[in-house]
Design a protein around this motif. Structure first.
Motif, PDB file in Angstrom:
ATOM      1  N   TYR A 150      -1.153  -2.812   0.168  1.00  0.00           N
ATOM      2  CA  TYR A 150      -2.509  -3.280   0.458  1.00  0.00           C
ATOM      3  C   TYR A 150      -3.258  -3.694  -0.805  1.00  0.00           C
ATOM      4  N   CYS A 151      -4.036  -4.763  -0.693  1.00  0.00           N
ATOM      5  CA  CYS A 151      -5.032  -5.142  -1.698  1.00  0.00           C
ATOM      6  C   CYS A 151      -6.083  -5.999  -0.995  1.00  0.00           C
TER       7      CYS A 151
ATOM      8  N   THR B  55      -2.027 -11.890  -2.554  1.00  0.00           N
ATOM      9  CA  THR B  55      -0.801 -11.418  -1.933  1.00  0.00           C
ATOM     10  C   THR B  55      -0.615  -9.922  -2.128  1.00  0.00           C
ATOM     11  N   GLY B  56       0.038  -9.311  -1.148  1.00  0.00           N
ATOM     12  CA  GLY B  56       0.359  -7.896  -1.253  1.00  0.00           C
ATOM     13  C   GLY B  56       1.773  -7.675  -1.777  1.00  0.00           C
TER      14      GLY B  56
ATOM     15  N   GLY C  68      -2.347  -9.124   1.067  1.00  0.00           N
ATOM     16  CA  GLY C  68      -2.614  -7.693   0.974  1.00  0.00           C
ATOM     17  C   GLY C  68      -3.572  -7.171   2.022  1.00  0.00           C
TER      18      GLY C  68
ATOM     19  N   TYR D 219      -2.230  -5.804   5.454  1.00  0.00           N
ATOM     20  CA  TYR D 219      -1.422  -4.568   5.511  1.00  0.00           C
ATOM     21  C   TYR D 219      -1.893  -3.671   6.647  1.00  0.00           C
TER      22      TYR D 219
END
Length: 257
Positions: free
Chosen positions: A56-57, A61-62, A105, A108
């Protein structure tokens, strides 16, 4: 040909030592003891001694990489072989570029879009085996449980709607065509009292139970029995009328002199 490996970690990175120990114990029992699975993080290694995974972010992109078996957020557990890919390094890099744009991200989700789901997709792109089921079994079980709960709630709402609808139909069937009236000289219902001669509510349908049952869907096998019962009811009413009009019924007893 290039070997592809799956590195598996125990997810024991919470702020609570007790929770981390509980997760490690759970994984030990359910994976090592009975082979069902546990709570794991996974990553795929294919080139340059790097492993690729997803997390996750808030932005971007994750997809991320780190040294193989060296993810500092988790506790390394074991490595599994997924086979060999025929893709050269340049093709793998192209695959990763596409995956990085697809796996943002912010998308997620612990149950339906986690690191293990990413590794499955990456393995498919590499043309190797998918990750073993036990690696992501707890997430899959959780997702199934949520889906089952949602399905159950939908069925309950549907059942409630059907019950309410059926109740309305039954109510209209029983009372919709019945005219309630107040009679100056009503026939008392069974079990009721006249309350000092005051008018009583007359419910005519209660006097014809066989027709009522037939109307709301309770069938009787012998129609002749219904006709006979209705005939007996009619005869009883005539006898009551004759007895009420008889002179004998109006004679009162005189006290002895």
């Amino acid at each position: 040909m290039k070997d592809v490996f799956l590195h598996v970690y125990d997810v024991a990175n919470t702020d609570s030592v007790r929770t981390n120990n509980a997760i490690l114990q759970l994984n030990k029992i359910f994976k090592d003891g009975i082979g069902l699975g546990g709570i794991f993080h996974s990553a795929i290694e294919v080139y340059d001694d790097l492993e690729w995974s997803f997390g996750y972010c808030e932005r971007g992109t994750g997809v991320f990489s780190c040294g193989r078996k060296e993810n500092p957020m988790y506790i390394y557990r074991e490595t599994l072989s997924l086979g060999q890919t025929e893709l050269p390094r340049s093709e793998v890099e192209k695959k990763l570029t596409v995956l990085a744009s697809e796996w943002q991200g912010s998308s997620y989700d612990l149950l339906s879009r986690n690191c293990n789901h990413f590794c499955n997709d990456f393995a498919t792109e590499l043309g190797v085996e998918k990750i073993p089921g036990w690696v992501n079994r707890f997430a899959n079980a959780g997702e199934t449980a949520f889906e089952a709960a949602e399905t159950t709630m939908k069925r309950l709402r549907q059942a409630k709607t059907e019950v309410v609808s059926a109740s309305k139909v039954a109510y209209r069937t029983l009372f919709g065509n019945v005219a309630t009236s107040v009679s100056p000289d009503p026939e008392p219902l069974e079990g009721s009292t006249s309350n000092g001669g005051s008018n009583l509510l007359r419910l005519p349908f209660l006097k014809t139970p066989t027709r009522l049952f037939s109307k709301i869907g309770f069938g009787f096998g012998d129609q002749s029995e219904i006709v006979r019962t209705q005939g007996e009811e009619s005869a009883n009413r005539k006898n009551e009328t004759v007895q009420a009009s008889s002179p004998v019924a109006s004679v009162s007893r005189q006290p002895p002199i």
